[in-house]
Write a protein that holds these residues in place. Structure first.
Motif, short mmCIF file in Angstrom:
data_model
loop_
_atom_site.label_atom_id
_atom_site.label_comp_id
_atom_site.label_asym_id
_atom_site.label_seq_id
_atom_site.Cartn_x
_atom_site.Cartn_y
_atom_site.Cartn_z
N UNK A 1 9.79 -8.12 -40.12
CA UNK A 1 10.14 -9.06 -39.05
C UNK A 1 9.37 -8.68 -37.79
N UNK A 2 9.13 -9.67 -36.96
CA UNK A 2 8.49 -9.42 -35.68
C UNK A 2 9.59 -9.14 -34.65
N UNK A 3 9.55 -7.94 -34.06
CA UNK A 3 10.49 -7.58 -33.01
C UNK A 3 9.71 -7.04 -31.83
N UNK A 4 9.83 -7.70 -30.70
CA UNK A 4 9.16 -7.30 -29.47
C UNK A 4 7.65 -7.17 -29.67
N UNK A 5 7.10 -8.10 -30.44
CA UNK A 5 5.65 -8.13 -30.64
C UNK A 5 5.14 -7.15 -31.67
N UNK A 6 6.02 -6.43 -32.35
CA UNK A 6 5.61 -5.47 -33.37
C UNK A 6 6.24 -5.86 -34.70
N UNK A 7 5.53 -5.58 -35.77
CA UNK A 7 6.06 -5.87 -37.10
C UNK A 7 6.89 -4.68 -37.56
N UNK A 8 8.15 -4.93 -37.89
CA UNK A 8 9.08 -3.87 -38.26
C UNK A 8 9.59 -4.12 -39.67
N UNK A 9 9.69 -3.06 -40.46
CA UNK A 9 10.26 -3.18 -41.81
C UNK A 9 11.77 -3.04 -41.69
N UNK A 10 12.50 -4.03 -42.21
CA UNK A 10 13.95 -4.08 -42.09
C UNK A 10 14.58 -3.89 -43.47
N UNK A 11 15.62 -3.05 -43.53
CA UNK A 11 16.33 -2.84 -44.79
C UNK A 11 17.31 -3.98 -45.03
N UNK A 12 17.67 -4.20 -46.28
CA UNK A 12 18.67 -5.22 -46.61
C UNK A 12 20.05 -4.71 -46.21
N UNK A 13 20.89 -5.63 -45.72
CA UNK A 13 22.25 -5.27 -45.35
C UNK A 13 23.22 -6.19 -46.08
N UNK A 14 24.32 -5.63 -46.59
CA UNK A 14 25.28 -6.48 -47.30
C UNK A 14 26.11 -7.32 -46.33
N UNK A 15 26.76 -8.34 -46.87
CA UNK A 15 27.66 -9.17 -46.06
C UNK A 15 28.85 -8.33 -45.64
N UNK A 16 29.38 -8.60 -44.45
CA UNK A 16 30.54 -7.84 -43.99
C UNK A 16 31.42 -8.70 -43.11
N UNK A 17 32.67 -8.27 -42.96
CA UNK A 17 33.63 -8.97 -42.12
C UNK A 17 33.73 -8.22 -40.80
#
Length: 146
Positions: free
Chosen positions: A116-132
Motif C-alpha cells: 500500500x502507498x502510505x505517505x508517498x512510500x510503498x509499505x508491505x502490510x500484513x493480513x489482519x483478521x476480522x475483529x469486533x
C-alpha cells in the motif's frame, strides 16, 4: 570568491526585502491565525494531560457521600453494573448508561496482505483478521451539558 558571496548575499537581501513588503501588505492576522490556533490546541491538550481521570475508589467515595449508603453496598452496585453492561454488549451489541454514554460494538472487516502507498512510500502490510471493536459515544444529554 568573495565577490561571488557578496553577490549572493545581495540577492538574498533583495528577496528578504520583497518578502517584507509582501507580508506587510497582508493583514498579519491572516498569517498568524493558524499558528494561534495550533498554540491554543497545544495548551488545551496540556490542560487535559494535567488532569487525571477519577479512579474507582474516588468514584465510590463520591457516590457514598451523595447517597449515604455503605461503601460495600455501593461497590457491589458498581460491580454489578459493569457485569450487566458487559453481558448486554456481548449479547446485543449495545448498552446505554442513561444520561451518560452508549456502548456499541462494531465489526471491523479483515484486511488483505499486500503493498500500500502510505505517505508517498510503498509499505508491505500484513493480513489482519476480522475483529469486533467496542466504542463508547456520549448521549445527547451529556453533549448538551458540556
Amino acid at each position: 570568491q568573495c565577490q561571488r558571496a557578496v553577490a549572493i548575499l545581495a540577492q538574498v537581501g533583495i528577496r528578504l526585502k520583497l518578502l517584507c513588503v509582501v507580508f506587510s501588505s497582508r493583514d498579519l492576522s491572516e498569517i498568524m491565525a493558524p499558528a494561534k490556533a495550533m498554540k491554543a490546541k497545544k495548551v488545551a491538550m496540556k490542560a487535559m494531560k494535567g488532569q487525571k481521570a477519577m479512579s474507582k475508589g474516588s468514584l465510590l467515595g463520591e457516590l457514598v457521600s451523595a447517597t449515604e449508603l455503605k461503601r460495600s453496598d455501593v461497590s457491589k452496585v458498581l460491580n454489578t453494573l459493569a457485569e450487566i453492561g458487559t453481558e448486554e454488549v456481548k449479547k446485543s451489541g449495545k448498552f446505554t448508561l442513561p444520561g451518560l454514554c452508549m456502548i456499541k460494538t462494531r465489526k471491523k472487516a479483515a484486511t488483505k496482505a499486500g503493498k500500500r502507498m502510505m505517505f508517498g512510500k510503498e509499505v508491505i502490510v500484513k493480513a489482519k483478521p476480522a475483529k469486533t471493536v467496542v466504542k463508547a459515544f456520549p448521549v445527547a444529554a451529556l453533549k448538551q451539558q458540556i
